[in-house]
Design a protein around this motif. Structure first.
Motif, mmCIF file in Angstrom:
data_model
loop_
_atom_site.group_PDB
_atom_site.id
_atom_site.type_symbol
_atom_site.label_atom_id
_atom_site.label_comp_id
_atom_site.label_asym_id
_atom_site.label_seq_id
_atom_site.Cartn_x
_atom_site.Cartn_y
_atom_site.Cartn_z
ATOM 1 N N LEU A 168 0.824 -1.212 0.000
ATOM 2 C CA LEU A 168 0.000 0.000 0.000
ATOM 3 C C LEU A 168 0.858 1.262 0.000
ATOM 4 N N ASP A 169 1.916 1.270 0.798
ATOM 5 C CA ASP A 169 2.829 2.418 0.812
ATOM 6 C C ASP A 169 3.310 2.726 -0.598
ATOM 7 N N ASP A 170 3.741 1.700 -1.303
ATOM 8 C CA ASP A 170 4.253 1.878 -2.663
ATOM 9 C C ASP A 170 3.176 2.434 -3.592
ATOM 10 N N LEU A 171 1.971 1.883 -3.514
ATOM 11 C CA LEU A 171 0.882 2.362 -4.364
ATOM 12 C C LEU A 171 0.539 3.820 -4.076
ATOM 13 N N LEU A 172 0.392 4.133 -2.799
ATOM 14 C CA LEU A 172 -0.076 5.469 -2.426
ATOM 15 C C LEU A 172 1.013 6.527 -2.556
ATOM 16 N N GLU A 173 2.266 6.140 -2.415
ATOM 17 C CA GLU A 173 3.366 7.093 -2.563
ATOM 18 C C GLU A 173 3.635 7.414 -4.031
ATOM 19 N N ASN A 174 3.469 6.440 -4.900
ATOM 20 C CA ASN A 174 3.878 6.596 -6.293
ATOM 21 C C ASN A 174 2.746 6.851 -7.279
ATOM 22 N N ASN A 175 1.534 7.049 -6.794
ATOM 23 C CA ASN A 175 0.401 7.316 -7.671
ATOM 24 C C ASN A 175 -0.432 8.446 -7.092
ATOM 25 N N ASP A 176 -0.636 9.485 -7.895
ATOM 26 C CA ASP A 176 -1.526 10.560 -7.474
ATOM 27 C C ASP A 176 -2.957 10.120 -7.742
ATOM 28 N N MET A 177 -3.791 10.203 -6.718
ATOM 29 C CA MET A 177 -5.182 9.831 -6.886
ATOM 30 C C MET A 177 -5.923 10.977 -7.591
ATOM 31 N N PRO A 178 -6.823 10.641 -8.507
ATOM 32 C CA PRO A 178 -7.578 11.675 -9.208
ATOM 33 C C PRO A 178 -8.379 12.541 -8.227
ATOM 34 N N ALA A 179 -8.549 13.805 -8.588
ATOM 35 C CA ALA A 179 -9.269 14.762 -7.731
ATOM 36 C C ALA A 179 -10.696 14.315 -7.455
ATOM 37 N N GLU A 180 -11.298 13.585 -8.371
ATOM 38 C CA GLU A 180 -12.698 13.166 -8.211
ATOM 39 C C GLU A 180 -12.863 11.910 -7.352
ATOM 40 N N THR A 181 -11.782 11.419 -6.753
ATOM 41 C CA THR A 181 -11.853 10.233 -5.901
ATOM 42 C C THR A 181 -12.725 10.508 -4.682
ATOM 43 N N LYS A 182 -13.768 9.676 -4.521
ATOM 44 C CA LYS A 182 -14.665 9.779 -3.365
ATOM 45 C C LYS A 182 -14.540 8.589 -2.429
ATOM 46 N N ALA A 183 -13.992 7.480 -2.933
ATOM 47 C CA ALA A 183 -13.909 6.273 -2.107
ATOM 48 C C ALA A 183 -12.829 5.347 -2.648
ATOM 49 N N PHE A 184 -12.472 4.381 -1.809
ATOM 50 C CA PHE A 184 -11.557 3.317 -2.216
ATOM 51 C C PHE A 184 -12.242 1.990 -1.954
ATOM 52 N N CYS A 185 -11.848 0.996 -2.735
ATOM 53 C CA CYS A 185 -12.363 -0.349 -2.521
ATOM 54 C C CYS A 185 -11.216 -1.336 -2.690
#
Length: 131
Positions: free
Chosen positions: A14-31
């Protein structure tokens, strides 16, 4: 009960995913989408997706299909073959515990916590809200 060695691998993923990818501004949730990778070997896959919709009352999880980002083939796997219970429900519970631990103490927990909600579930089953 969290199994520390596998949780550390999960947190690193998860650290790798969240550190190296900018989440789109329209993100309202994760699954956390769960898959049965190998029924005979009792291996389950975890995929993280960000969605532009969230409906905590929709247990079927139609909102989770509104993906704006996905870790795609960067799947985390959990092997339950050495567990007393190797079934899907047990695997979901193990992965849910790890997700909840990360939401509370993970390095990039703020990214996951700043949205409206986070859920977990098998792609063809009901979703369980974890935040």
């Amino acid at each position: 009960m969290i199994q520390l060695p596998i949780y550390e691998e999960f947190a690193h993923w998860l650290d790798d995913l969240l550190e190296n990818n900018d989440m789109p501004a329209e993100t309202k949730a994760f699954c956390f989408n769960l898959y049965e990778e190998s029924e005979e070997d009792h291996i389950y896959g975890v995929q993280l997706v960000a969605t532009c919709e969230f409906d905590p009352d929709d247990k079927d999880g139609e909102w989770a299909c509104e993906e704006v980002w996905s870790c795609e083939e960067n799947i985390f796997t959990v092997d339950t073959s050495d567990e007393d219970d190797t079934g899907c429900e047990h695997a979901q519970e193990l992965i849910k515990e790890m997700a909840e631990e990360y939401l509370g103490n993970g390095r990039y927990k703020d990214i996951l916590n700043e949205v409206k909600g986070t859920a977990i579930g098998f792609v063809d089953g009901d979703l369980e809200i974890v935040k």
